[in-house]
Design a protein around this motif. Structure first.
Motif, short mmCIF file in Angstrom:
data_model
loop_
_atom_site.label_atom_id
_atom_site.label_comp_id
_atom_site.label_asym_id
_atom_site.label_seq_id
_atom_site.Cartn_x
_atom_site.Cartn_y
_atom_site.Cartn_z
N PHE A 37 -26.94 3.29 43.44
CA PHE A 37 -26.65 4.17 42.32
C PHE A 37 -25.15 4.39 42.28
CE2 PHE A 37 -30.83 5.90 41.05
CZ PHE A 37 -31.62 5.34 42.04
N ARG A 38 -24.67 4.95 41.18
CA ARG A 38 -23.25 5.29 41.09
C ARG A 38 -23.08 6.56 40.29
NH1 ARG A 38 -21.22 0.27 37.21
NH2 ARG A 38 -22.17 1.02 35.26
N GLN A 39 -21.97 7.23 40.59
CA GLN A 39 -21.67 8.47 39.88
C GLN A 39 -20.18 8.52 39.59
OE1 GLN A 39 -23.03 12.06 41.82
NE2 GLN A 39 -23.00 13.18 39.89
N ALA A 40 -19.85 8.52 38.30
CA ALA A 40 -18.47 8.64 37.87
C ALA A 40 -18.14 10.13 37.67
CB ALA A 40 -18.28 7.88 36.56
N PRO A 41 -16.85 10.49 37.73
CA PRO A 41 -16.48 11.90 37.56
C PRO A 41 -17.01 12.47 36.25
CG PRO A 41 -14.62 10.63 38.34
CD PRO A 41 -15.70 9.63 38.02
N GLY A 42 -17.66 13.61 36.35
CA GLY A 42 -18.17 14.29 35.16
C GLY A 42 -19.44 13.71 34.59
N LYS A 43 -20.01 12.71 35.28
CA LYS A 43 -21.24 12.08 34.78
C LYS A 43 -22.36 12.22 35.78
CE LYS A 43 -19.03 8.68 31.77
NZ LYS A 43 -18.99 7.24 31.38
N GLU A 44 -23.57 12.02 35.30
CA GLU A 44 -24.72 12.06 36.18
C GLU A 44 -24.80 10.77 37.02
OE1 GLU A 44 -27.76 14.92 33.61
OE2 GLU A 44 -28.31 12.85 34.08
N ARG A 45 -25.45 10.89 38.15
CA ARG A 45 -25.68 9.71 38.97
C ARG A 45 -26.64 8.78 38.23
NH1 ARG A 45 -26.59 10.65 45.30
NH2 ARG A 45 -24.78 11.96 44.78
N GLU A 46 -26.29 7.49 38.19
CA GLU A 46 -27.12 6.55 37.47
C GLU A 46 -27.54 5.38 38.35
OE1 GLU A 46 -25.23 4.58 34.13
OE2 GLU A 46 -23.56 3.84 35.35
N PHE A 47 -28.70 4.85 38.01
CA PHE A 47 -29.24 3.68 38.68
C PHE A 47 -28.39 2.46 38.39
CE2 PHE A 47 -32.40 0.80 40.24
CZ PHE A 47 -32.41 -0.27 39.36
N VAL A 48 -28.17 1.64 39.42
CA VAL A 48 -27.44 0.38 39.24
C VAL A 48 -28.34 -0.81 39.52
CG1 VAL A 48 -25.52 -1.04 40.06
CG2 VAL A 48 -25.23 1.45 39.83
N ALA A 49 -29.01 -0.80 40.68
CA ALA A 49 -29.86 -1.93 41.05
C ALA A 49 -30.82 -1.50 42.15
CB ALA A 49 -29.02 -3.11 41.53
N SER A 50 -31.93 -2.20 42.24
CA SER A 50 -32.86 -1.97 43.33
C SER A 50 -33.48 -3.29 43.74
CB SER A 50 -33.96 -0.97 42.93
OG SER A 50 -34.79 -1.53 41.93
N ILE A 51 -34.02 -3.30 44.96
CA ILE A 51 -34.67 -4.49 45.47
C ILE A 51 -35.86 -4.08 46.31
CG2 ILE A 51 -33.12 -4.62 47.48
CD1 ILE A 51 -33.30 -7.73 47.16
N LEU A 85 -15.62 -7.12 37.61
CA LEU A 85 -15.57 -5.65 37.55
C LEU A 85 -14.75 -5.16 36.38
CD1 LEU A 85 -15.38 -4.99 41.36
CD2 LEU A 85 -17.06 -3.98 39.82
N LYS A 86 -15.19 -4.05 35.82
CA LYS A 86 -14.55 -3.42 34.67
C LYS A 86 -14.14 -2.01 35.03
CE LYS A 86 -17.75 -5.94 31.64
NZ LYS A 86 -18.76 -5.82 30.57
N PRO A 87 -13.16 -1.44 34.35
CA PRO A 87 -12.77 -0.05 34.63
C PRO A 87 -13.94 0.92 34.54
CG PRO A 87 -11.08 -1.10 33.31
CD PRO A 87 -12.23 -2.08 33.40
N GLU A 88 -14.88 0.65 33.66
CA GLU A 88 -16.04 1.55 33.53
C GLU A 88 -17.00 1.45 34.70
OE1 GLU A 88 -14.92 -0.67 31.29
OE2 GLU A 88 -16.59 -1.64 30.20
N ASP A 89 -16.78 0.53 35.62
CA ASP A 89 -17.58 0.47 36.85
C ASP A 89 -17.05 1.42 37.91
OD1 ASP A 89 -17.76 -3.08 36.38
OD2 ASP A 89 -19.36 -1.61 35.98
N THR A 90 -15.91 2.05 37.65
CA THR A 90 -15.33 2.99 38.60
C THR A 90 -16.26 4.16 38.84
OG1 THR A 90 -13.04 2.41 38.02
CG2 THR A 90 -13.42 4.60 38.99
N ALA A 91 -16.57 4.39 40.12
CA ALA A 91 -17.52 5.45 40.48
C ALA A 91 -17.64 5.49 42.00
CB ALA A 91 -18.89 5.19 39.86
N VAL A 121 -15.48 3.12 44.51
CA VAL A 121 -15.04 1.87 43.88
C VAL A 121 -14.16 2.25 42.70
CG1 VAL A 121 -15.76 -0.16 42.57
CG2 VAL A 121 -17.05 0.55 44.60
N THR A 122 -12.94 1.75 42.71
CA THR A 122 -12.00 2.02 41.62
C THR A 122 -11.53 0.70 41.04
OG1 THR A 122 -11.27 4.06 42.71
CG2 THR A 122 -9.87 3.18 40.96
N VAL A 123 -11.70 0.55 39.74
CA VAL A 123 -11.30 -0.68 39.05
C VAL A 123 -10.16 -0.33 38.10
CG1 VAL A 123 -12.05 -2.63 37.65
CG2 VAL A 123 -13.68 -1.49 39.20
N SER A 124 -9.01 -0.93 38.33
CA SER A 124 -7.85 -0.65 37.49
C SER A 124 -7.78 -1.67 36.35
CB SER A 124 -6.58 -0.72 38.32
OG SER A 124 -6.40 -2.02 38.85
#
Length: 125
Positions: A37-51, A85-91, A121-124
């Motif tokens: 999962f990932r959580q960006a500042p000010g956002k809810e934790r979101e699912f990314v992947a599972s196995i 990776l994209k800047p929006e993947d930062t979390a 993870v920070t993507v510039s």
């Protein structure tokens, strides 16, 4: 005591790659679902992947084709290979496990039983 420990986060330029690792201890996780999962500042934790225990993977639509989840059951370790990776993947990225052998994709945070402390993870751009 169950522990999940993430590693591999860092700062990367857009288009770059990172591989996150999550080492589990305290019980045998080879039969259970592992998730990222990932959580960006000010956002809810979101699912990314599972196995699943059998290797059946499920992904957030926006990471399909860029991220790959895998696991080594004999090492109780799960990985998240991230490319393009994209800047929006930062979390902050979190590893989690659900003590179930179900093959049904599990995407809700409340369904998972144990969590790691997270890795940044920070993507510039």
């Amino acid at each position: 005591q169950v522990q999940l420990v993430e590693s591999g986060g860092g700062l990367v330029q857009a288009g770059g790659s990172l591989r996150l690792s999550c080492a589990a201890s305290g019980r045998t996780f080879s039969n259970y679902i592992m998730g990222w999962f990932r959580q960006a500042p000010g956002k809810e934790r979101e699912f990314v992947a599972s196995i699943s225990w059998s290797g059946l993977a499920n992904y957030l639509d926006s990471v399909k084709g860029r991220f790959t989840i895998s696991r080594l059951n004999d090492k109780d370790t799960v990985y998240l290979q991230m490319t393009g990776l994209k800047p929006e993947d930062t979390a902050v990225y979190y590893c989690a496990t659900k003590t179930s052998r179900t093959l049904v994709p599990i995407t809700r945070t409340v369904e998972y039983d144990y969590w790691g402390q997270g890795t940044q993870v920070t993507v510039s751009s």
